[in-house]
Enzyme design. Structure first.
Site, PDB file in Angstrom:
ATOM      1  NE  ARG A 181      34.027  35.590  47.876  1.00  0.00           N
ATOM      2  CZ  ARG A 181      34.187  36.872  47.612  1.00  0.00           C
ATOM      3  NH1 ARG A 181      33.730  37.783  48.468  1.00  0.00           N
ATOM      4  NH2 ARG A 181      34.814  37.261  46.520  1.00  0.00           N
ATOM      5  CE  LYS A 220      37.838  50.756  34.519  1.00  0.00           C
ATOM      6  NZ  LYS A 220      38.345  51.880  35.294  1.00  0.00           N
ATOM      7  N   GLY A 260      35.276  38.333  39.376  1.00  0.00           N
ATOM      8  CA  GLY A 260      34.049  38.304  40.156  1.00  0.00           C
ATOM      9  C   GLY A 260      32.790  38.304  39.301  1.00  0.00           C
ATOM     10  N   GLY A 316      39.923  40.048  42.228  1.00  0.00           N
ATOM     11  CA  GLY A 316      41.188  40.789  42.151  1.00  0.00           C
ATOM     12  C   GLY A 316      42.399  39.887  42.331  1.00  0.00           C
TER      13      GLY A 316
END
Ligand code: ADP
Ligand code: MG
Length: 401
Positions: A36, A202, A354, A377
């Site tokens: 990052r 999920k 991620g 996200g």
């Protein structure tokens, strides 16, 4: 993109307040993965090369609105100074008189790193007064923190408004621009065939993404824990597999809508226990042959072949979500085989999420992908078609708002 970027402004003689995503993993006071930090370098370097001074700010971890010594930015400062090959002055706070004084004195070419913005509860509360204090530090604002753009926080959203109120520009950095460019090209105007691969734990996290991609892609391959809920909806017994009962109806609906475009695993790797370090007993079976007490943890070899041929000829591929519990080497085969298959393609390959990004980096094939999103996200919310508050708050390209 109709937002201004660092290309549209002249930073010469100005102090650029730059929101970066330096939320990096740490161990023993050192940065263990500097991806990052590296990703923010082009923007920082551009501002410095064009005569600006740079004030960097980021959150780090979850200090919950108070000072947590282990979450100070010092390790980031050390790594950043190495990568930039110039000194970086780290301050002990991100607002206040001392910080203001230090920023006022900045000369072109100098770099300051503010302390963790989340040491103040006002950051997550998007407190306007706090945002104005941040904005007061610079002459213009640059948001290069794609990974935080889905949050309306003071350093991502409020500060952009505050900067524009006092007459300064609020623009996107290169990383932000690149992320938005690749992700929007994939969903809005992909070169076809466009194939999406979805996996992960999920369905419920990703219903919006599945629906939007299903409308736009030529084929949607599904693996990972997510596939189990589809199998349950088809009436299969899934044993102890991860299944989301409350998403079964949605899965049934998606199966109906997407029938011809959905590709599900044809075989799965099952185990009689969840792998906790030690290897466990495993077998390959058809998805409707999971015995009671067993659970699906990866896609099987036939599925890998099926997915490989489904990907043949693809011109754009978007991948989100590992195909199995790849953290355990025993159940990482599907995920790594997919990474390999994508690396071989002559196509635009984009990875969001991620864990998927981590899997691609682990595979050692990261440089063979077109774009690996730095925002988990944020990339999901963008792919769902939601507006990102940190982007929406920036200055529009054509003219006055
Ligand atoms: P991303 O971060 O890329 O969006 P997710 O967070 O949705 O991906 O999912 C990643 C997690 O899904 C991993 O921790 C992985 O172990 C888990 N997972 C994948 N397949 C299965 C499975 N069959 N059963 C349980 N968990 C799974
Ligand atoms: Mg994840």
């Amino acid at each position: 993109m109709n937002k201004k970027t660092v290309r549209d402004i002249d930073p010469s003689g100005k102090r650029a307040l730059v929101r970066v995503d330096f939320n990096v993993p740490l161990a023993e006071g050192k940065v263990t993965d500097d991806t990052r930090i590296r990703s923010a370098l082009p923007t920082i370097q551009h501002l410095l090369d064009h005569g600006g001074a740079v004030i960097l700010m980021s959150h780090l971890g979850r200090p919950k609105g108070k000072v947590v010594p282990e979450l100070r930015m010092d390790p980031v400062e050390a790594r950043l100074a190495e990568l930039l090959d110039r000194p970086v002055r780290k301050l002990d706070d991100c607002v206040g008189t001392e910080v203001e004084a230090a920023c006022r004195e900045l000369a072109p070419g100098q770099v300051v790193l503010l302390e963790n913005t989340r040491f103040h509860p006002e950051e997550r509360a998007n407190d306007p007064a706090f945002a104005a204090q941040l904005a007061a530090l610079g002459d213009l604002y640059v948001n290069d923190a794609f990974g935080s753009a889905h949050r309306a926080h003071a350093s991502t959203e409020g500060v952009a408004h505050a900067m524009r109120e006092k007459g300064g520009e609020a623009v996107a950095g290169f990383l932000m621009e690149r992320e938005l460019e690749f992700l929007s090209r994939a969903v809005e105007n992909p070169e076809r065939p466009f194939i999406a691969v979805l996996g992960g734990a999920k369905i419920s996290d990703k219903i919006g993404v599945i629906e939007r991609l299903l409308e736009r892609c030529d084929r949607l391959l599904i693996g990972g824990g997510m596939a189990n809920t589809f199998f349950q909806a088809m009436g299969f017994e899934m044993g102890d597999s991860l299944v989301e009962e409350e998403a079964v109806e949605t899965a049934r609906q998606l199966l109906k809508e997407g029938q011809s475009r959905l590709v599900l695993p044809v075989d799965v790797v099952i185990a009689d226990a969840f792998p906790e370090g030690e290897p466990v007993e495993s077998r390959v079976v058809a998805p409707d042959q999971v015995p009671p007490g067993w659970r699906v943890l990866d896609v099987g070899p036939k599925t890998i072949t099926t997915f490989e041929s489904a990907l043949g000829g693809a011109r754009t591929v978007l991948w989100n979500g590992p195909l199995g519990v790849f953290e355990a080497p025993q159940f990482a085969k599907g995920t790594f085989a997919l990474a390999k298959a994508l690396a071989r393609l002559d196509a635009t390959t984009i990875v969001g999420g991620g864990d998927s990004a981590a899997a691609v980096r682990q595979s050692g094939l990261a440089d063979r992908f077109t774009h690996i999103s730095t925002g988990g996200g944020a990339s999901l919310e963008f792919l769902e078609g939601k507006s990102l508050p940190g982007v929406a708050a920036l200055s529009d390209k054509d003219g006055d708002e």
